[in-house]
Scaffold this active site. Structure first.
Site, PDB file in Angstrom:
ATOM      1  CD  GLU A   2      -7.442  26.253  16.266  1.00 64.17           C
ATOM      2  OE1 GLU A   2      -6.048  26.586  15.601  1.00 64.17           O
ATOM      3  OE2 GLU A   2      -8.152  25.724  15.342  1.00 64.17           O
ATOM      4  CG  HIS A   4      -2.456  23.863  18.309  1.00 64.43           C
ATOM      5  ND1 HIS A   4      -3.245  24.947  18.882  1.00 64.43           N
ATOM      6  CD2 HIS A   4      -2.048  23.901  17.018  1.00 64.43           C
ATOM      7  CE1 HIS A   4      -3.343  25.591  17.613  1.00 64.43           C
ATOM      8  NE2 HIS A   4      -2.622  25.279  16.680  1.00 64.43           N
ATOM      9  CG  ASP A  13      -2.522  28.560  15.117  1.00 62.71           C
ATOM     10  OD1 ASP A  13      -1.834  27.555  15.166  1.00 62.71           O
ATOM     11  OD2 ASP A  13      -3.850  28.237  14.990  1.00 62.71           O
ATOM     12  CG  HIS A  88      -6.172  30.302  13.052  1.00 65.13           C
ATOM     13  ND1 HIS A  88      -6.282  28.968  13.871  1.00 65.13           N
ATOM     14  CD2 HIS A  88      -7.304  30.819  12.966  1.00 65.13           C
ATOM     15  CE1 HIS A  88      -7.540  28.778  13.917  1.00 65.13           C
ATOM     16  NE2 HIS A  88      -8.394  29.999  13.667  1.00 65.13           N
ATOM     17  CD  GLU A 150      -0.326  24.091  13.976  1.00 64.46           C
ATOM     18  OE1 GLU A 150      -0.657  25.246  14.005  1.00 64.46           O
ATOM     19  OE2 GLU A 150      -0.995  23.161  14.590  1.00 64.46           O
TER      20      GLU A 150
HETATM   21 ZN   LIG Z   1      -2.199  25.701  14.479  1.00 62.79          ZN
END
Ligand SMILES: [Zn+2]
Length: 234
Positions: A2, A4, A13, A88, A150
């Site tokens: 995904e 980021h 994730d 996630h 993150e």
């Molecule tokens: Zn994430």
């Protein structure tokens, strides 16, 4: 897998929960299985949305059935206690469904002592740590996508996959109390981050890593039925 934001790789994730799991496993003498590299579809209000370039997702029921299959296989090999460590946000309901299906089908096969614990690592960040990591304002875990949490963890664990010179400056995203499909792309900040990662540091990452590893290890150790089985499993 995904997006980021422009400053970070597409796999925090996977990397973050894998490293947390490895550290927890050392504390409780467990084994770590390979991670699921793809997750449930990104949602606009928690991950920017599945329309974002690069974000590559599974349909929710695909994740449920894939996780169910893997859990059942571990069950067939004799494993009886599994901790599913989620990284996630959107995975949770579908992973939960996969666990329930696996337990049900193992019961039909006569395995009635298969137990699973599921958790998201950020839920083990204490209030004390939140105050240190977000001294000005904490807008909530759902808008932490590509933000300080993150990015700090990645700066601590895998700094070569972060470029802070590209970290966007922006206010936390705000959304109406409903969701539209197909999404309106303009609802998502152009950076793909839902809050600014500009205040992320490796030191904050170490703090977050240590508190989550300690919290998760303590939780798994405190469950006495788990403890017995970890030992039995070894
Ligand atoms: Zn994430």
């Amino acid at each position: 897998m995904e997006q980021h934001g422009p400053h970070m790789s597409m796999n925090p994730d996977v990397i973050i929960p894998t490293r947390i799991s490895a550290a927890v496993a050392q504390n409780i003498s467990a084994l770590v299985a390979p991670a699921f590299a793809y997750g449930a579809k990104s949602q606009q209000k928690s991950g920017g949305g599945n329309h974002m370039c690069g974000t590559t997702s599974l349909d929710g029921h695909t994740l449920s059935l894939a996780l169910k299959d893997v859990l059942k296989e571990f069950g067939r090999h004799g494993v009886r206690r599994i901790a599913v460590i989620n990284g996630h946000y959107e995975n949770m309901p579908f992973a939960t469904e996969g666990i329930e299906l696996a337990i049900q089908e193992l019961q039909w096969s006569g395995v009635d002592n298969f137990q699973v614990i599921i958790l998201s690592y950020w839920d083990f960040v204490t209030q004390d740590t939140i105050k240190k990591v977000f001294p000005e304002e904490f807008a909530g875990w759902d808008v932490e996508h590509g933000g300080v949490l993150e990015t700090s963890l990645m700066l601590h664990l895998k700094p070569e996959l972060v470029d802070m010179s590209k970290a966007p400056l922006q206010k936390p995203a705000t959304f109406p109390p409903y969701t539209l499909f197909p999404p309106i792309p303009e609802w998502t900040p152009a950076s793909g981050c839902l809050s600014s990662p500009a205040n992320a540091t490796a030191e904050k990452g170490k703090l977050l890593f240590d508190v989550t590893v300690t919290g998760i290890s303590t939780t798994l150790k405190q469950e006495t039925s788990w403890q017995q089985t970890w030992k039995k499993f070894l």
